[in-house]
Design a protein around this motif. Structure first.
Motif, PDB file in Angstrom:
ATOM      1  N   ARG A   1       1.094  -1.233  -0.090  1.00 19.32           N
ATOM      2  CA  ARG A   1      -0.093   0.105   0.386  1.00 19.32           C
ATOM      3  C   ARG A   1       0.794   1.443  -0.235  1.00 19.32           C
ATOM      4  NH1 ARG A   1      -3.908  -1.360   4.603  1.00 19.32           N
ATOM      5  NH2 ARG A   1      -2.175  -1.859   5.565  1.00 19.32           N
ATOM      6  N   ALA A   2       2.145   1.156  -0.510  1.00 15.13           N
ATOM      7  CA  ALA A   2       3.062   2.143  -0.272  1.00 15.13           C
ATOM      8  C   ALA A   2       3.011   2.559   0.941  1.00 15.13           C
ATOM      9  CB  ALA A   2       2.910   3.016  -1.215  1.00 15.13           C
ATOM     10  N   ASN A   3       3.077   2.227   2.016  1.00 15.14           N
ATOM     11  CA  ASN A   3       3.020   3.462   3.154  1.00 15.14           C
ATOM     12  C   ASN A   3       3.672   2.223   4.091  1.00 15.14           C
ATOM     13  OD1 ASN A   3       2.183   0.769   3.213  1.00 15.14           O
ATOM     14  ND2 ASN A   3       1.044   0.665   4.934  1.00 15.14           N
ATOM     15  N   GLY A   4       4.704   2.693   3.748  1.00 15.90           N
ATOM     16  CA  GLY A   4       5.926   2.411   4.487  1.00 15.90           C
ATOM     17  C   GLY A   4       5.903   0.824   4.592  1.00 15.90           C
ATOM     18  N   GLU A   5       4.675  -0.515   5.244  1.00 18.50           N
ATOM     19  CA  GLU A   5       5.358  -1.534   5.286  1.00 18.50           C
ATOM     20  C   GLU A   5       5.682  -2.947   4.856  1.00 18.50           C
ATOM     21  OE1 GLU A   5       1.422  -2.060   7.391  1.00 18.50           O
ATOM     22  OE2 GLU A   5       1.566  -0.139   8.798  1.00 18.50           O
ATOM     23  N   GLY A   6       5.435  -2.132   3.412  1.00 19.02           N
ATOM     24  CA  GLY A   6       6.385  -3.356   2.497  1.00 19.02           C
ATOM     25  C   GLY A   6       5.157  -3.706   2.372  1.00 19.02           C
ATOM     26  N   TRP A   7       5.857  -4.847   1.746  1.00 23.57           N
ATOM     27  CA  TRP A   7       4.292  -6.639   0.720  1.00 23.57           C
ATOM     28  C   TRP A   7       3.742  -7.331   2.195  1.00 23.57           C
ATOM     29  CZ3 TRP A   7       2.899  -6.843  -3.191  1.00 23.57           C
ATOM     30  CH2 TRP A   7       3.919  -5.609  -4.357  1.00 23.57           C
ATOM     31  N   GLN A   8       2.635  -7.574   2.272  1.00 19.69           N
ATOM     32  CA  GLN A   8       1.830  -7.873   3.852  1.00 19.69           C
ATOM     33  C   GLN A   8       0.908  -8.352   2.810  1.00 19.69           C
ATOM     34  OE1 GLN A   8       0.061  -3.690   4.828  1.00 19.69           O
ATOM     35  NE2 GLN A   8       0.571  -4.668   6.803  1.00 19.69           N
ATOM     36  N   LEU A   9       0.857 -10.015   3.417  1.00 26.01           N
ATOM     37  CA  LEU A   9       0.475 -10.868   2.750  1.00 26.01           C
ATOM     38  C   LEU A   9      -1.978 -10.546   3.615  1.00 26.01           C
ATOM     39  CD1 LEU A   9      -0.100 -13.680   1.857  1.00 26.01           C
ATOM     40  CD2 LEU A   9      -0.386 -14.860   4.386  1.00 26.01           C
ATOM     41  N   LEU A  10      -1.961 -10.974   2.228  1.00 25.14           N
ATOM     42  CA  LEU A  10      -3.780 -10.299   2.127  1.00 25.14           C
ATOM     43  C   LEU A  10      -4.510 -11.395   2.691  1.00 25.14           C
ATOM     44  CD1 LEU A  10      -5.395  -8.316   1.045  1.00 25.14           C
ATOM     45  CD2 LEU A  10      -5.745  -9.988  -1.189  1.00 25.14           C
ATOM     46  N   THR A  11      -4.901 -10.613   3.615  1.00 24.79           N
ATOM     47  CA  THR A  11      -5.947 -11.935   4.881  1.00 24.79           C
ATOM     48  C   THR A  11      -7.484 -11.223   4.801  1.00 24.79           C
ATOM     49  OG1 THR A  11      -5.073 -10.139   6.708  1.00 24.79           O
ATOM     50  CG2 THR A  11      -3.512 -12.027   6.536  1.00 24.79           C
ATOM     51  N   LYS A  12      -7.706 -11.819   5.620  1.00 31.57           N
ATOM     52  CA  LYS A  12      -9.409 -11.238   5.501  1.00 31.57           C
ATOM     53  C   LYS A  12      -9.465  -9.760   6.058  1.00 31.57           C
ATOM     54  CE  LYS A  12     -12.743 -15.889   5.484  1.00 31.57           C
ATOM     55  NZ  LYS A  12     -12.957 -16.148   5.835  1.00 31.57           N
ATOM     56  N   ARG A  13      -8.868  -9.830   7.008  1.00 32.26           N
ATOM     57  CA  ARG A  13      -8.576  -8.537   7.507  1.00 32.26           C
ATOM     58  C   ARG A  13      -8.169  -7.502   6.700  1.00 32.26           C
ATOM     59  NH1 ARG A  13      -6.224  -7.711  13.975  1.00 32.26           N
ATOM     60  NH2 ARG A  13      -6.657  -4.922  13.993  1.00 32.26           N
ATOM     61  N   LEU A  14      -6.938  -7.071   6.413  1.00 26.81           N
ATOM     62  CA  LEU A  14      -6.363  -6.426   5.500  1.00 26.81           C
ATOM     63  C   LEU A  14      -7.143  -6.239   4.403  1.00 26.81           C
ATOM     64  CD1 LEU A  14      -3.752  -4.642   5.153  1.00 26.81           C
ATOM     65  CD2 LEU A  14      -2.450  -6.439   3.889  1.00 26.81           C
ATOM     66  N   HIS A  15      -7.756  -6.646   3.527  1.00 26.74           N
ATOM     67  CA  HIS A  15      -9.166  -6.976   2.591  1.00 26.74           C
ATOM     68  C   HIS A  15     -10.343  -5.569   2.961  1.00 26.74           C
ATOM     69  CE1 HIS A  15     -12.071  -8.101  -0.518  1.00 26.74           C
ATOM     70  NE2 HIS A  15     -11.095  -7.841  -1.418  1.00 26.74           N
ATOM     71  N   GLY A  16     -10.608  -6.135   4.104  1.00 32.15           N
ATOM     72  CA  GLY A  16     -11.373  -5.428   4.717  1.00 32.15           C
ATOM     73  C   GLY A  16     -11.727  -4.150   4.843  1.00 32.15           C
ATOM     74  N   ALA A  17     -10.256  -4.183   5.240  1.00 32.56           N
ATOM     75  CA  ALA A  17      -9.686  -2.185   5.478  1.00 32.56           C
ATOM     76  C   ALA A  17      -9.746  -1.884   3.782  1.00 32.56           C
ATOM     77  CB  ALA A  17      -8.274  -2.595   5.452  1.00 32.56           C
ATOM     78  N   LEU A  18      -9.377  -2.367   2.798  1.00 32.60           N
ATOM     79  CA  LEU A  18      -9.600  -1.542   1.351  1.00 32.60           C
ATOM     80  C   LEU A  18     -10.282  -0.762   1.091  1.00 32.60           C
ATOM     81  CD1 LEU A  18      -7.414  -4.667  -0.627  1.00 32.60           C
ATOM     82  CD2 LEU A  18      -6.164  -2.412   0.893  1.00 32.60           C
ATOM     83  N   SER A  19     -10.121  -0.170  -0.262  1.00 31.81           N
ATOM     84  CA  SER A  19     -11.935   0.633   0.265  1.00 31.81           C
ATOM     85  C   SER A  19     -12.327  -0.383  -1.503  1.00 31.81           C
ATOM     86  CB  SER A  19     -11.229   1.923  -1.024  1.00 31.81           C
ATOM     87  OG  SER A  19     -10.393   1.206  -2.447  1.00 31.81           O
ATOM     88  N   GLY A  20     -13.468  -0.764  -2.213  1.00 31.63           N
ATOM     89  CA  GLY A  20     -14.213  -0.897  -2.584  1.00 31.63           C
ATOM     90  C   GLY A  20     -13.490  -1.776  -4.209  1.00 31.63           C
ATOM     91  N   GLY A  21     -13.002  -0.343  -5.086  1.00 33.27           N
ATOM     92  CA  GLY A  21     -12.028  -0.552  -5.848  1.00 33.27           C
ATOM     93  C   GLY A  21     -10.726  -1.296  -5.660  1.00 33.27           C
ATOM     94  N   GLU A  22      -9.783  -1.305  -4.114  1.00 31.99           N
ATOM     95  CA  GLU A  22      -8.936  -1.639  -4.222  1.00 31.99           C
ATOM     96  C   GLU A  22      -9.159  -3.593  -3.759  1.00 31.99           C
ATOM     97  OE1 GLU A  22      -6.883   2.170  -2.121  1.00 31.99           O
ATOM     98  OE2 GLU A  22      -7.768   0.537  -1.186  1.00 31.99           O
ATOM     99  N   LYS A  23     -10.118  -3.350  -3.076  1.00 32.26           N
ATOM    100  CA  LYS A  23     -10.587  -5.143  -3.220  1.00 32.26           C
ATOM    101  C   LYS A  23     -11.044  -5.455  -4.169  1.00 32.26           C
ATOM    102  CE  LYS A  23     -13.425  -4.018   1.358  1.00 32.26           C
ATOM    103  NZ  LYS A  23     -15.021  -4.152   1.872  1.00 32.26           N
ATOM    104  N   ALA A  24     -11.538  -4.744  -5.113  1.00 34.23           N
ATOM    105  CA  ALA A  24     -11.972  -5.898  -7.008  1.00 34.23           C
ATOM    106  C   ALA A  24     -10.178  -5.935  -7.038  1.00 34.23           C
ATOM    107  CB  ALA A  24     -12.426  -5.168  -7.998  1.00 34.23           C
ATOM    108  N   ILE A  25      -9.814  -4.979  -7.670  1.00 29.57           N
ATOM    109  CA  ILE A  25      -8.928  -4.294  -8.315  1.00 29.57           C
ATOM    110  C   ILE A  25      -7.670  -6.372  -7.221  1.00 29.57           C
ATOM    111  CG2 ILE A  25      -6.154  -3.788  -8.236  1.00 29.57           C
ATOM    112  CD1 ILE A  25      -7.362  -3.274 -10.179  1.00 29.57           C
ATOM    113  N   ALA A  26      -7.743  -6.188  -5.647  1.00 31.73           N
ATOM    114  CA  ALA A  26      -6.834  -7.486  -5.219  1.00 31.73           C
ATOM    115  C   ALA A  26      -7.564  -8.358  -5.269  1.00 31.73           C
ATOM    116  CB  ALA A  26      -7.092  -6.996  -3.531  1.00 31.73           C
ATOM    117  N   LEU A  27      -8.349  -9.012  -5.676  1.00 33.57           N
ATOM    118  CA  LEU A  27      -9.075  -9.918  -6.140  1.00 33.57           C
ATOM    119  C   LEU A  27      -9.301 -10.366  -8.272  1.00 33.57           C
ATOM    120  CD1 LEU A  27     -12.344 -10.090  -3.498  1.00 33.57           C
ATOM    121  CD2 LEU A  27     -10.321 -11.449  -3.782  1.00 33.57           C
TER     122      LEU A  27
END
Length: 258
Positions: A132-158
């Motif tokens: 997410r270019a927030n300094g945390e680097g690459w993170q495993l996409l979990t249900k919790r992290l997916h839930g924190a994304l916007s609608g468009g970002e969720k669609a992209i991630a899937l």
């Protein structure tokens, strides 16, 4: 009897791990890794307006017994570089896997047990990571992290990992049609990101057929697509179509086209 059987098994393992089976297994593992790298190089083309990027990881399943990763690396090593200690590690690992197969009764006979033990696909798992270019680097996409994304970002991630998987599947049969069909395509994804996704689909050489009540696919990333608009008449059930063609620069109606 047990000692004799173990000695025979050890000899068989030694022959297997230095012969064609090992070379084939190592080649398939490397090919899979190269395929994932190729997919990630293409996925790198897409980063959302909010700077979210997606990539695949293909790794040894951490839920498997300890030593799986080490055994995998030894299999990928030139047999001439393996010393007796390395061979002992490999023999012990596969001996434990065969015993496990026998206990669980998931394979019948010695050949079936060997086939199960050498099934490298069961050693690995796929994961999706996001940055997410927030300094945390690459993170495993979990249900919790997916839930924190916007609608468009969720669609992209899937969507992106699925497109990569489809392209990888078709790669095994180069002459096959490369169809991918989507209904109500990219709902919730903004126009900028949609253009990037279409660019990825083009790079993956996928033949897209889609339905939408709003998408006209007029993106510079697409160098050609036909659009069929369904038109209904007033007061009757007749349905006809109007055909338009986008050439990467302009959308034009093709009058008289079938």
């Amino acid at each position: 009897l047990r000692a004799g059987l173990t000695g025979a098994e050890r000899e068989l393992f030694d022959q297997t791990l230095t012969g064609e089976t090992r070379r084939h297994l190592a080649a398939r593992i490397r090919q899979a890794g190269e395929l994932v790298d190729t997919m990630n190089a293409r996925l790198k083309r897409v980063r959302t307006a909010s700077k979210v990027a997606v990539r695949l990881v293909w790794e040894v399943d951490p839920n498997l017994p300890a030593g799986t990763g080490a055994a995998r690396e030894l299999l990928l090593t030139d047999p001439e570089r393996l010393d007796d200690a390395d061979k002992d590690v490999l023999h012990a690992f596969f001996r434990e896997r065969v015993d496990e197969a026998r206990r669980h009764g998931t394979a019948a006979g010695w050949e079936g047990q060997l086939a199960q033990v050498f099934d490298y696909t069961s050693w690995h798992r796929f994961g999706v990571q996001i940055d997410r270019a927030n300094g945390e680097g690459w993170q495993l996409l979990t249900k919790r992290l997916h839930g924190a994304l916007s609608g468009g970002e969720k669609a992209i991630a899937l969507h992106l990992p699925l497109f990569a998987a489809v392209a990888a599947h078709y790669q095994a049969v180069p002459a096959a049609p490369r169809f991918i069909l989507l209904d109500e395509v990219f709902v919730g994804v903004d126009a900028t990101n949609r253009g990037q996704v279409f660019d990825l689909l083009t790079a993956l050489d996928l033949d897209l057929v889609l339905t939408s009540d709003h998408e006209w696919c007029t993106y510079r990333e697409l160098d050609g697509i036909a659009v069929h608009q369904l038109i209904t008449g007033d007061g009757d059930d007749a349905v006809t179509t109007a055909r338009f063609v986008w050439d990467g620069r302009a959308l034009a109606e093709e009058r008289g086209a079938p």
